[in-house]
Enzyme design. Structure first.
Site, short mmCIF file in Angstrom:
data_model
loop_
_atom_site.label_atom_id
_atom_site.label_comp_id
_atom_site.label_asym_id
_atom_site.label_seq_id
_atom_site.Cartn_x
_atom_site.Cartn_y
_atom_site.Cartn_z
N ARG A 110 -1.37 -4.43 -2.33
CA ARG A 110 -2.60 -4.68 -1.58
C ARG A 110 -2.29 -4.50 -0.10
O ARG A 110 -1.14 -4.27 0.25
CB ARG A 110 -3.17 -6.06 -1.88
CG ARG A 110 -2.22 -7.19 -1.57
CD ARG A 110 -2.86 -8.56 -1.83
NE ARG A 110 -1.84 -9.59 -1.74
CZ ARG A 110 -2.07 -10.88 -1.92
NH1 ARG A 110 -3.26 -11.31 -2.21
NH2 ARG A 110 -1.09 -11.76 -1.82
N CYS A 114 -4.76 1.16 6.91
CA CYS A 114 -4.54 1.21 8.36
C CYS A 114 -5.82 0.72 9.01
O CYS A 114 -6.87 1.33 8.85
CB CYS A 114 -4.24 2.64 8.79
SG CYS A 114 -4.48 2.84 10.57
N GLU A 149 -6.17 -13.25 4.29
CA GLU A 149 -4.89 -13.47 4.97
C GLU A 149 -4.48 -12.27 5.83
O GLU A 149 -3.47 -11.61 5.55
CB GLU A 149 -3.79 -13.80 3.96
CG GLU A 149 -3.99 -15.13 3.30
CD GLU A 149 -2.80 -15.60 2.46
OE1 GLU A 149 -2.67 -16.79 2.22
OE2 GLU A 149 -1.99 -14.74 2.05
N CYS A 158 0.73 -0.77 11.57
CA CYS A 158 1.01 0.56 11.07
C CYS A 158 1.37 1.45 12.25
O CYS A 158 0.90 1.24 13.36
CB CYS A 158 -0.25 1.01 10.34
SG CYS A 158 -0.56 2.74 10.18
N CYS A 160 0.94 4.82 12.44
CA CYS A 160 0.37 6.16 12.24
C CYS A 160 -0.23 6.73 13.53
O CYS A 160 -0.28 6.05 14.54
CB CYS A 160 -0.70 6.10 11.14
SG CYS A 160 -2.26 5.42 11.70
N CYS A 163 -3.15 4.71 14.90
CA CYS A 163 -2.72 3.50 15.60
C CYS A 163 -2.07 3.85 16.94
O CYS A 163 -2.22 3.13 17.93
CB CYS A 163 -1.76 2.69 14.73
SG CYS A 163 -2.61 1.90 13.35
N GLU A 309 -7.31 -21.91 0.08
CA GLU A 309 -6.44 -21.81 -1.10
C GLU A 309 -5.49 -23.00 -1.06
O GLU A 309 -4.64 -23.09 -0.18
CB GLU A 309 -5.63 -20.51 -1.08
CG GLU A 309 -6.49 -19.26 -1.15
CD GLU A 309 -5.68 -17.97 -1.15
OE1 GLU A 309 -4.44 -18.02 -1.35
OE2 GLU A 309 -6.28 -16.91 -0.94
N TRP A 317 5.79 -15.28 -8.21
CA TRP A 317 5.45 -13.93 -8.63
C TRP A 317 6.48 -13.55 -9.70
O TRP A 317 6.27 -13.79 -10.87
CB TRP A 317 5.47 -12.95 -7.44
CG TRP A 317 4.22 -13.00 -6.60
CD1 TRP A 317 3.23 -13.94 -6.64
CD2 TRP A 317 3.83 -12.04 -5.60
NE1 TRP A 317 2.26 -13.63 -5.73
CE2 TRP A 317 2.58 -12.48 -5.08
CE3 TRP A 317 4.40 -10.86 -5.09
CZ2 TRP A 317 1.91 -11.76 -4.08
CZ3 TRP A 317 3.73 -10.17 -4.10
CH2 TRP A 317 2.50 -10.60 -3.60
C1 GAL Z 1 -2.00 -16.05 -1.00
C2 GAL Z 1 -3.11 -15.02 -1.14
C3 GAL Z 1 -3.71 -15.04 -2.52
C4 GAL Z 1 -2.63 -15.04 -3.54
C5 GAL Z 1 -1.69 -16.20 -3.33
C6 GAL Z 1 -0.56 -16.26 -4.33
O1 GAL Z 1 -1.17 -15.73 0.06
O2 GAL Z 1 -4.14 -15.22 -0.21
O3 GAL Z 1 -4.53 -13.91 -2.69
O4 GAL Z 1 -1.96 -13.84 -3.44
O5 GAL Z 1 -1.13 -16.10 -2.06
O6 GAL Z 1 0.37 -15.24 -4.19
ZN ZN Z 2 -2.41 3.16 11.40
#
Ligand code: GAL
Ligand code: ZN
Length: 673
Positions: A110, A114, A149, A158, A160, A163, A309, A317
């Site tokens: 994700r 740019c 975020e 970036c 490029c 930029c 969040e 992960w």
């Molecule tokens: C945060 C992000 C979420 C999710 C979460 C867990 O930084 O905003 O979308 O990715 O971490 O990794």
């Molecule tokens: Zn760029």
């Protein structure tokens, strides 16, 4: 006044697009039963909203929103601009960012965008306009989160051509003439002069070395670019949805964007709080850093904030963190409320079965069956709900301000001096001293008004301007207690060393000292004598020694080793009606304690109370009402005592002064009690 966020206190981040439609109703009803009032949707689902260029499909979202609405749950929409879809990237690969090594980053994660690219911005504008128009009249939609975020995963991207052009324009606007620009960057060094702004590069990897002035401008430019990218979206939403609130989910002390700037045009700031850390890089029980994140977020707008969040289960992960113990998730959420959160949204509703974040656990486990986390958080929302409306809008009324400056942070990340010296950690070290004393703190910008604070701590004021120096003089003159530290007044605003005076430059007169020499403590700490405790031998200077000559100040501590043994390390000076402390090192814990004891007394700062380790005492105030929070963030019983405890009414919790594991007490009273 937009108040579409009023009355919302608990929520969750929900991804209906990850689950079959038949499941949605079960989710909505479980949410309702748990006390969820608001759900964030959509912040990564660009493809679902625009599966083909210009062909928008909001039908599935309409359906999900209507269903939630039937359960009395309101909605925040995320603009999905952190996840441009494959059709767009295939059609215009030039929107992919270029990293400092000149490599184009690929599709598949994700933030592969740019933010300066005009073509990308066009697609963003079209999508956000379509969303805003479509949802403006939907009564269930109350607000928006822009992107997700900002700065996360962007590194210094970036580099490029787009930029590069934006950077050149930014520089031209800032400096006006190439002559001023060359002077500000000190380009005479290593033949780096430019004949025109068009010759300037983005700072891709060099053969060797970087120009610190160039790097500082680059970091500020990147921050401004993000602010601008956000503003494009805000302008569109304000136009079509004037009653909706707009926020962004920030990340505490992350520094890719200046959050004070980013928050200016938002209705309120939000924060993503993960005490369990990411990939297990952080220690598990990091209460102090978590508290600092919250105080920082509140400081962006000097206003209560949202948690967009909040950790709802084990993080991870590919590598995972510890699983939160029973009671711990709710204590972490309560910590947010105690520091000024008006709403806590849990990430995520249900652990996902697909994609990168399969192991970033939600309130519900993979099976979708409510388990211990659901039961715990449900109990918490029921317990806190009655008090949340009243609390909403209240603030801690801090008398201590710690200066946090993104520019100083950038300058130190470019030249840390000592391999282990870090601006944020330095700021947090001072914060920690107040945290452990239960003294509420705000983080302030160096452009803020200091007059509300009795004590201002300004670590590492490395880049100095006349205006900033004047401000510190005026603050002390008027009776403030000011703490300044090593590496203050070293450089000008362009990151160029000043040479007209000994350090701390123009602030010498304020501190009553001169730093005639200095030492970078690469391999050893230096012992220090605290003058009032000459025998103890427990005080140390670490990482850095300023070798100080007194010019009117008094020495509070002196070095004990090295050729500068006997010279001052910490000083105190009377200035105007105030006091100015100067700490010429990174003090060891005992040394810091000793200085802060003295500074707190001089400033007349009172602590909320005394407590066992792992307990947090904090407060919020509004319209003459005061709430005091005592929160046990540990799995052990723990005690505390707030001033005149018997007078206070316990609005929530069991036995005054005694907390069960992860228990919260809330006292309520009137100001002046
Ligand atoms: C945060 C992000 C979420 C999710 C979460 C867990 O930084 O905003 O979308 O990715 O971490 O990794
Ligand atoms: Zn760029």
């Amino acid at each position: 006044m937009r108040d579409s966020f009023k009355g919302l206190h608990f929520g969750t981040d929900y991804y209906p697009e990850h689950w079959p439609r038949e499941r949605w109703e079960t989710d909505a009803s479980l949410m309702k039963e748990m006390g969820i009032q608001v759900v964030r949707l959509g912040e990564f689902s660009w493809h679902k909203m625009e599966p083909r260029e210009g062909k928008y499909d909001f039908g599935w979202l309409d359906e999900a929103i209507a269903l939630l609405g039937r359960y009395d749950i309101q909605v925040i929409l995320g603009t999905p601009t952190a996840a441009p879809p494959a059709w767009l990237v295939n059609r215009h690969p030039e929107i992919l960012p270029i990293d400092s090594q000149g490599r184009r980053r690929g599709f598949g994660g994700r933030h592969h965008d740019c933010q300066s690219n005009p073509l990308y911005r066009k697609y963003v504008k079209n999508l956000v306009t379509a969303m805003a128009v479509h949802f403006s009249e939907n009564p269930i939609v109350k607000g928006w989160q822009i992107d997700n975020e900002f700065g996360n995963a962007h590194g210094d991207l970036c580099m490029c051509d787009s930029c590069r052009k934006s950077f050149q324009e930014w520089l031209q606007k800032k400096y006006g003439s190439v002559e001023c620009f060359n002077a500000a960057w000190g380009t005479a060094f290593w033949s780096q002069e430019y004949n025109s702004f068009e010759e300037v590069f983005t700072p891709r990897i060099t053969v060797t070395g970087e120009n610190p002035s160039a790097m500082l401008d680059w970091k500020c430019f990147c921050s401004d670019l993000i602010v601008d990218f956000q503003q494009i979206q805000i302008d569109i939403i304000r136009r079509y949805c004037p009653e909706h609130f707009i926020t962004h989910n920030c990340m505490g002390f992350a520094d890719k964007v200046n959050y004070y700037d980013l928050s200016k045009t938002l209705d309120f700031a939000s924060h993503d709080q993960y005490p369990g850390g990411f990939y297990g890089k952080m220690p598990f029980e990091n209460n102090e850093l978590m508290a600092a994140n919250l105080d920082m977020t509140r400081s962006f707008k000097k206003q209560p904030f949202w948690i967009m969040e909040q950790q709802a289960g084990m993080t991870g992960w590919n590598i995972m963190g510890r699983t939160p113990a029973p009671g711990q998730l709710s204590a972490w959420a309560e910590q947010c409320v105690a520091h000024g959160a008006d709403c806590v949204v849990f990430f995520r509703w249900r652990s996902c079965t697909v994609g990168t974040e399969q192991y970033w656990h939600g309130i519900l486990p993979h099976s979708g069956r409510p388990g211990r986390r659901y039961a715990e958080l449900k109990e918490m929302t029921k317990r806190l709900s009655p008090i949340m409306d009243e609390l909403s809008g209240s603030m801690p009324d801090s008398r201590v301000g710690i200066v946090f400056s993104y520019r100083q942070e950038y300058a130190f990340s470019i030249q840390p001096h000592h391999p282990d010296l870090n601006y944020v950690n330095q700021v947090l070290m001072y914060y920690g001293e107040l945290y452990k004393r239960s003294i509420p703190v705000d983080f302030v910008q160096d452009t803020d008004d200091f007059s509300n604070y009795r004590l201002v701590i300004a670590p590492l004021q490395y880049l100095m301007t006349k205006e900033l120096a004047d401000k510190y003089f005026a603050y002390a003159e008027a009776g403030g207690t000011l703490v300044l530290t090593m590496r203050t007044g070293v450089k000008d605003e362009h990151n160029i060393c000043m040479c007209d005076r000994e350090l701390p430059g123009v602030l010498s007169d304020l501190c009553g000292i001169e730093v005639s020499d200095y030492d970078c403590l690469r391999d050893a700490d230096v012992r220090v004598t605290w003058e009032e405790d000459r025998e103890s031998g427990v005080y140390y200077a670490t990482k850095w020694s300023d070798i100080i000559t007194l010019k009117g100040a008094e020495a509070l501590a002196c070095y004990r080793d090295e050729f500068y043994a006997g010279t001052p390390c910490v000083t105190e000076n009377a200035y105007g009606m105030g006091r100015v402390f100067y700490i010429g090192t990174e003090p060891s814990e005992k040394l810091l304690e000793a200085v802060m004891d003295r500074a707190a007394v001089s400033a007349g700062i009172r602590s909320i109370g005394r407590k066992d380790p792992g307990v947090e005492l904090s407060r919020r105030k509004k319209d003459g009402k005061v709430w005091i929070f005592a929160l046990n963030l540990t799995g052990r019983p723990a005690g505390y005592e707030i001033g005149e405890q018997q007078k206070w009414k316990l609005a929530l919790g069991g036995q005054k002064g005694m907390l069960q594991p992860f228990e919260l007490h809330i006292y309520q009273g009137e100001e002046g009690e």
